[in-house]
Design an enzyme around this catalytic site. Structure first.
Site, short mmCIF file in Angstrom:
data_model
loop_
_atom_site.label_atom_id
_atom_site.label_comp_id
_atom_site.label_asym_id
_atom_site.label_seq_id
_atom_site.Cartn_x
_atom_site.Cartn_y
_atom_site.Cartn_z
N GLU A 176 -1.97 3.89 10.46
CA GLU A 176 -0.87 3.82 9.48
C GLU A 176 0.40 3.37 10.19
O GLU A 176 0.65 3.78 11.33
CB GLU A 176 -0.65 5.24 8.92
N CYS A 218 -3.47 8.50 5.90
CA CYS A 218 -2.91 9.74 6.43
C CYS A 218 -3.13 10.93 5.50
O CYS A 218 -4.26 11.40 5.36
CB CYS A 218 -1.42 9.54 6.75
N LYS A 275 -0.49 3.92 -0.26
CA LYS A 275 -0.66 5.37 -0.12
C LYS A 275 -0.21 6.11 -1.38
O LYS A 275 0.93 5.96 -1.82
CB LYS A 275 0.14 5.85 1.08
#
Lengths: 351, 351
Positions: free
Chosen positions: A54, A204, A147
């Site tokens: 990320e 993440c 995300k």
């Protein structure tokens, strides 16, 4: 034809955080050079796909509140669907990496900060925490993921705390959880009908959310790719540095292991690790890891620096659990799951 | 007032499986005697709640196909909402246990096979794999759960295989995942306003399904109670007895740990363990365990026999993660979860 794929998880050590200009232009070139080195090493070890972390092009800047718009802009890659607008593959921060990947015939998955301008509303931009899957074979981005589960807060905690400001910097992703076929991994010329791998991306904190995994699992995902920057210590939480670091690694591993096991897929989790900045929130766990469809650890990195974890994965291992214990069509009872959609937060039983 | 509760996970060793009459009447009395011994020992150790396994009154009969209706009926507890029908607490197989629990002031959660007759349709019965929560303080069943995720098959695998016929014996539960307050754990007389614990029940295979955990998590659950009978070895699957047993324990632990961590709750998982029958499918793992809201193991049993695991749990530990990393109202993005409800089985991306 055996359905294997050789994957390199390309852990990165820290990208230095300059106090007055975190992740600014000065830090871009060394980071790109390190990405290229990892790519070369991965290709030399036979990798067909390299997975980077990320926000792999910059420091993990959401640990600080930047107030200068130019400083912020320097951390993002501009993108747009306007006619003639350059593609992400033309970004000076990515183009050399993707060009070399094409030359080596190695696919790349990588995370970065995206500043999106919609052609229909060119006066405003939207910022996302994004990952792309770039196919060396087609020379194109075949999947983009933004995300969904942004951790942290929109505002600062008291001084001395580890800050987590992703909700300040980014808008939650608007693309959902879309699995995709990786093109051209298996010979699809006449007479061969080997299905291409089904992959999906998470970023993440998404790996802690079973909803994200299940949305991919419901598309038959065989390979989940997930980069992360995960804090090792927050002064505002209980426990010593060592205790919190061990707990952060426990949470990382249990999330990844359970997600792989309960969706019968391989998953590749890639850290940016080590100390990016002095002071609270500057340290990141390592623990780059690959899990198999039975929840077993395939391998894990040993350092907090740039380090490759290379493994050849037999995707046909997914079939047995997908057909038995996690045969969703046989076992799921969606009539009892309505609360998962109808309710965002908690509704407790009455006192 | 500190919100603690002392819980005993009452693992049971095997309940003998008589080949011609598995779990029939002959095995009921010794099982009840063992339950009573575990209850007494738990009370002596200060337990306020004893959690017994799934199907705690009989052998795990879904490993065999019984063809005599009387044999099957002997394994089930009849229940009905017809006027004047006896309650489950009057069952001769449970009444002595629950009466003693009341005398000791100890709550009981226990699993059994339920044969339900609906007063509105008295000609048919429906069989469930059920657990109840019995409150010693109120002398009543305050919650009933019927297992939703029935594993296995409706038909037999080839001879020599471990059979798993829960889908033959049981109907999937129709009560959903309902959390509830445990009555009277904290003094609720005038001036005290300590919220009573929020609990929920799962049964065995449910613990592998994140949807089940999340439905409880969305009700603020602090304590999940889950009994299980989990096979240690299936000849039809790859790996030696030892390898498969280790893998079964890994899957058990990662499911329980991730469920507790990602829903910020304690969870108590209670085995019926050991060798209940000779031959394929007759052996069950142990591994009775309690996890805390941070996914840490509070304790685990060491044997495959009758064994208590007693722990005092501080339910207020749930608050910190429920307010931060797993603050559902802040972080969940239900607009991307529709697939979880709209789709039962897998829909793969096109080839």
């Amino acid at each position: 034809m055996p359905r294997t794929i050789t994957v390199a998880a390309a852990q990165m050590g820290p990208i230095a955080h300059a106090p007055t200009n975190p992740g600014g232009p000065a830090s871009r070139e060394p980071a790109l050079a390190r990405l290229l080195t990892l790519l070369e090493d991965a290709a030399a070890q036979g990798a067909q796909l390299v997975v980077f972390p990320e926000l792999a092009l910059t420091t993990f800047f959401p640990r600080a509140l930047l107030t200068d718009a130019a400083d912020v802009a320097a951390l993002f890659e501009p993108e747009s669907d306007a006619p003639g607008a350059p593609s992400i593959v033309d970004s000076p921060h990515l183009q050399p990496l993707l060009a070399r990947a094409s030359a080596l015939g190695v696919d790349v998955s990588i995370g970065y900060a995206e500043r999106w301008t919609d052609a229909a509303a060119p006066q405003t931009t939207t910022d996302y925490n994004t990952a792309i899957y770039y196919s060396a074979r087609t020379g194109a981005v075949v999947a983009k993921y933004r995300k969904v589960h942004l951790p942290g807060r929109t505002t600062m905690l008291p001084p001395g705390s580890a800050q987590q400001l992703e909700k300040h910097y980014f808008t939650p992703g608007n693309l959902g959880f879309q699995a995709f076929r990786i093109p051209g991994v298996y010979d699809d010329s006449a007479g061969h009908n080997t299905p291409q791998p089904i992959a999906g991306m998470l970023i993440c904190n998404d790996r802690r959310w079973a909803e994200a995994w299940r949305c991919l699992g419901l598309q038959g995902v065989e390979l989940v790719l997930c980069g992360y920057n995960t804090s090792d210590y927050k002064p505002q939480e209980p426990g010593s540095v060592q205790e919190q670091t061990e707990l952060a690694l426990l949470h990382h591993h249990t999330s990844c292991q359970a997600g792989s096991y309960t969706n019968a897929c391989f998953s590749v989790h890639v850290a940016k690790a080590g100390v990016e900045a002095e002071g609270a929130g500057g340290g990141l766990i390592g623990g780059t890891v690959i899990y198999d469809p039975l929840g077993r650890k395939v391998g894990e990195t040993a350092t907090l620096g740039d380090e490759l974890l290379v493994a050849t994965l037999d995707l046909d291992m997914c079939a047995q659990p997908k057909q038995t214990i996690f045969n969703f069509a046989n076992h799921r009872r969606v009539e009892h799951y309505a609360r998962i959609i109808e309710q965002v937060g908690v509704v407790e039983p009455p006192l």
